[in-house]
Write an enzyme that holds these catalytic residues in place. Structure first.
Site, PDB file in Angstrom:
ATOM      1  N   ARG A 104     -21.669  -0.120 -22.266  1.00 30.97           N
ATOM      2  CA  ARG A 104     -20.423  -0.878 -22.053  1.00 30.97           C
ATOM      3  C   ARG A 104     -19.292   0.010 -22.574  1.00 30.97           C
ATOM      4  O   ARG A 104     -19.259   0.377 -23.747  1.00 30.97           O
ATOM      5  CB  ARG A 104     -20.436  -2.210 -22.801  1.00 30.97           C
ATOM      6  CG  ARG A 104     -19.055  -2.858 -22.813  1.00 30.97           C
ATOM      7  CD  ARG A 104     -19.072  -4.299 -23.252  1.00 30.97           C
ATOM      8  NE  ARG A 104     -19.602  -5.143 -22.213  1.00 30.97           N
ATOM      9  CZ  ARG A 104     -19.419  -6.465 -22.159  1.00 30.97           C
ATOM     10  NH1 ARG A 104     -18.710  -7.077 -23.088  1.00 30.97           N
ATOM     11  NH2 ARG A 104     -19.946  -7.182 -21.184  1.00 30.97           N
ATOM     12  N   HIS A 131     -18.154  -4.849 -13.269  1.00 33.26           N
ATOM     13  CA  HIS A 131     -19.107  -5.565 -14.142  1.00 33.26           C
ATOM     14  C   HIS A 131     -20.235  -6.102 -13.249  1.00 33.26           C
ATOM     15  O   HIS A 131     -20.367  -7.309 -13.033  1.00 33.26           O
ATOM     16  CB  HIS A 131     -18.373  -6.694 -14.860  1.00 33.26           C
ATOM     17  CG  HIS A 131     -19.108  -7.263 -16.041  1.00 33.26           C
ATOM     18  ND1 HIS A 131     -20.314  -6.763 -16.490  1.00 33.26           N
ATOM     19  CD2 HIS A 131     -18.803  -8.304 -16.880  1.00 33.26           C
ATOM     20  CE1 HIS A 131     -20.712  -7.457 -17.537  1.00 33.26           C
ATOM     21  NE2 HIS A 131     -19.814  -8.393 -17.789  1.00 33.26           N
ATOM     22  N   GLN A 134     -22.840  -8.921 -14.331  1.00 34.45           N
ATOM     23  CA  GLN A 134     -22.241 -10.251 -14.340  1.00 34.45           C
ATOM     24  C   GLN A 134     -22.233 -10.857 -12.930  1.00 34.45           C
ATOM     25  O   GLN A 134     -22.609 -12.017 -12.728  1.00 34.45           O
ATOM     26  CB  GLN A 134     -20.795 -10.167 -14.868  1.00 34.45           C
ATOM     27  CG  GLN A 134     -20.064 -11.481 -14.833  1.00 34.45           C
ATOM     28  CD  GLN A 134     -20.688 -12.512 -15.772  1.00 34.45           C
ATOM     29  OE1 GLN A 134     -20.876 -12.219 -16.935  1.00 34.45           O
ATOM     30  NE2 GLN A 134     -21.012 -13.699 -15.281  1.00 34.45           N
ATOM     31  N   ASP A 222     -11.240 -15.326 -14.347  1.00 29.80           N
ATOM     32  CA  ASP A 222     -11.608 -14.588 -15.561  1.00 29.80           C
ATOM     33  C   ASP A 222     -10.360 -14.514 -16.435  1.00 29.80           C
ATOM     34  O   ASP A 222      -9.259 -14.887 -15.992  1.00 29.80           O
ATOM     35  CB  ASP A 222     -12.115 -13.183 -15.174  1.00 29.80           C
ATOM     36  CG  ASP A 222     -12.688 -12.405 -16.359  1.00 29.80           C
ATOM     37  OD1 ASP A 222     -12.924 -13.013 -17.428  1.00 29.80           O
ATOM     38  OD2 ASP A 222     -12.887 -11.185 -16.222  1.00 29.80           O
ATOM     39  N   CYS A 261     -17.000 -15.820 -16.010  1.00 32.11           N
ATOM     40  CA  CYS A 261     -18.011 -14.997 -16.693  1.00 32.11           C
ATOM     41  C   CYS A 261     -18.068 -15.249 -18.185  1.00 32.11           C
ATOM     42  O   CYS A 261     -19.072 -14.942 -18.825  1.00 32.11           O
ATOM     43  CB  CYS A 261     -17.762 -13.525 -16.412  1.00 32.11           C
ATOM     44  SG  CYS A 261     -16.207 -12.902 -17.109  1.00 32.11           S
ATOM     45  N   ARG A 289     -27.502 -14.646 -16.732  1.00 31.41           N
ATOM     46  CA  ARG A 289     -27.423 -13.250 -17.153  1.00 31.41           C
ATOM     47  C   ARG A 289     -28.804 -12.784 -17.647  1.00 31.41           C
ATOM     48  O   ARG A 289     -29.237 -11.676 -17.351  1.00 31.41           O
ATOM     49  CB  ARG A 289     -26.393 -13.080 -18.291  1.00 31.41           C
ATOM     50  CG  ARG A 289     -24.938 -13.311 -17.921  1.00 31.41           C
ATOM     51  CD  ARG A 289     -24.407 -12.260 -16.982  1.00 31.41           C
ATOM     52  NE  ARG A 289     -24.566 -10.913 -17.465  1.00 31.41           N
ATOM     53  CZ  ARG A 289     -23.722 -10.262 -18.281  1.00 31.41           C
ATOM     54  NH1 ARG A 289     -22.622 -10.846 -18.678  1.00 31.41           N
ATOM     55  NH2 ARG A 289     -23.973  -9.011 -18.655  1.00 31.41           N
TER      56      ARG A 289
END
Ligand code: CP
Ligand code: NVA
Length: 329
Positions: A104, A131, A134, A222, A261, A289
């Site tokens: 990440r 991402h 996700q 988001d 998310c 996830r």
């Protein structure tokens, strides 16, 4: 065999992406990892975090444990990487110790450089550009609530950020329509939109949230300020008209779902009424996830993904549930 990196949705073909989602769904349905997916040699995952995380960190760690492996969590600042050791050298060294690396980070170049020099698979755990893990969980969540995503409409409201970029790629690969409503300054990059158009994806970008939500099967948003974003005050001001409210949800189909998310900021990108309301799928989305992570790790480590039952077998299972259950033990 080429290394199975999981770097972005656009880097994978439809068949592999479909198999990953189907495997994740099968793992969730089974409630345990079948022998065929248990990793034989207790492999090790190294996770490098140059940004904070709750879901990604815990879901990958638990996923690895459930698959029969283990993980090492590294904070970028505690590594020599944080003192100037190159990404390439870090990749070479970690590849001698572990079987798969998740990163990440901010710059997407760090991820591509790590993958270019690693001799083990590398997984994108978020960059400022995308991402993908996700959005794989998002697609899985959509399908478990509403059936195949192909031909459905997803409305994205707010900042067209890293998660939205992976949604653009997902729209192209999974065949759903994506309607984005955002201020012009926060729109997806022209390169990404050009790629999507070339792939035949149906993407609309505008600045009217109600028009985007109208008739949608799913409304998604988001945070307005992603990790590493500057100018929080300006972003909050400009993005406020794109808040997901009950009125926005009312413009979507009556059975539309809401996704996010997480982490969420109630009162900013979404009202508490919506995220905590009956159309919200955010907790399933967060759980998924874990299931998607297992499928991605298994694929990266060379396991054969689970094929969905053929339609005939599914019909038979519906007709004779008890007998099939016994037979499958
Ligand atoms: N959605 C997501 O990636 O959450 P974390 O930042 O907590 O990992
Ligand atoms: N867009 C957000 C996603 C967090 C999971 C960020 O990058 O901070």
């Amino acid at each position: 065999m080429p290394i199975h990196h999981f770097l972005d949705i656009d880097a994978l073909d439809r068949k592999t992406l479909r198999a990953l989602i189907d495997t994740a769904a099968a793992l969730k349905a089974k409630g345990r990892v079948p022998k065929s997916l248990k990793l034989p040699s207790a492999p090790v995952l190294a996770m490098i975090f140059e940004k904070p995380s709750t879901r990604t960190r815990v879901s990958f760690e638990v996923a690895m444990h459930q698959l029969g492996g283990q993980s090492v969590v590294l904070n970028g600042q505690d590594m020599q990487l944080g003192r100037g050791e190159t990404v390439a050298d870090t990749a070479r060294v970690l590849s001698r110790y572990v079987d798969v690396i998740m990163l990440r980070t901010g710059p997407p170049q760090t991820l591509t450089e790590l993958a270019a020099h690693a001799t083990v698979p590398v997984i994108n755990g978020l960059t400022c550009r995308s991402h993908p893990c996700q959005v794989m969980a998002d697609v899985m969540t959509f399908e478990e609530r509403k059936g195949p995503i192909k031909g459905n409409t997803v409305a994205w409201l707010g900042d067209a950020n890293n998660v939205a970029a992976s949604w653009v790629q997902a729209a192209a690969r999974f065949g759903c329509k994506l309607k984005i409503a955002c201020p012009k300054a926060f729109a997806p990059s022209p390169e990404l939109l050009a790629w999507a158009a070339e792939e035949g994806a149906e993407i609309e970008v505008g600045d009217d949230p109600m028009a985007a939500a109208s008739g949608a099967d799913c409304v998604i948003t988001d945070v307005w300020v992603s990790m590493g974003d500057a100018d929080e005050r300006k972003r909050n001001e400009r993005l406020r008209p794109f808040q997901v409210t009950a009125a926005v949800m009312a413009a979507a189909k009556p059975d539309a779902i809401f996704m996010h998310c997480l982490p969420a900021h109630r009162g900013d990108e979404v009202t508490a009424e919506v995220i905590d309301g009956p159309q919200s799928a955010v907790w399933d989305e967060a759980e998924n996830r874990l299931h998607v992570q297992k499928a991605i790790l298994a694929w990266c480590l060379g396991a054969k993904l689970m094929a969905p039952k053929p339609v005939r077998a599914r019909r038979a299972a519906r007709a004779k549930p008890a007998r099939r259950r016994r037979a499958s033990r």
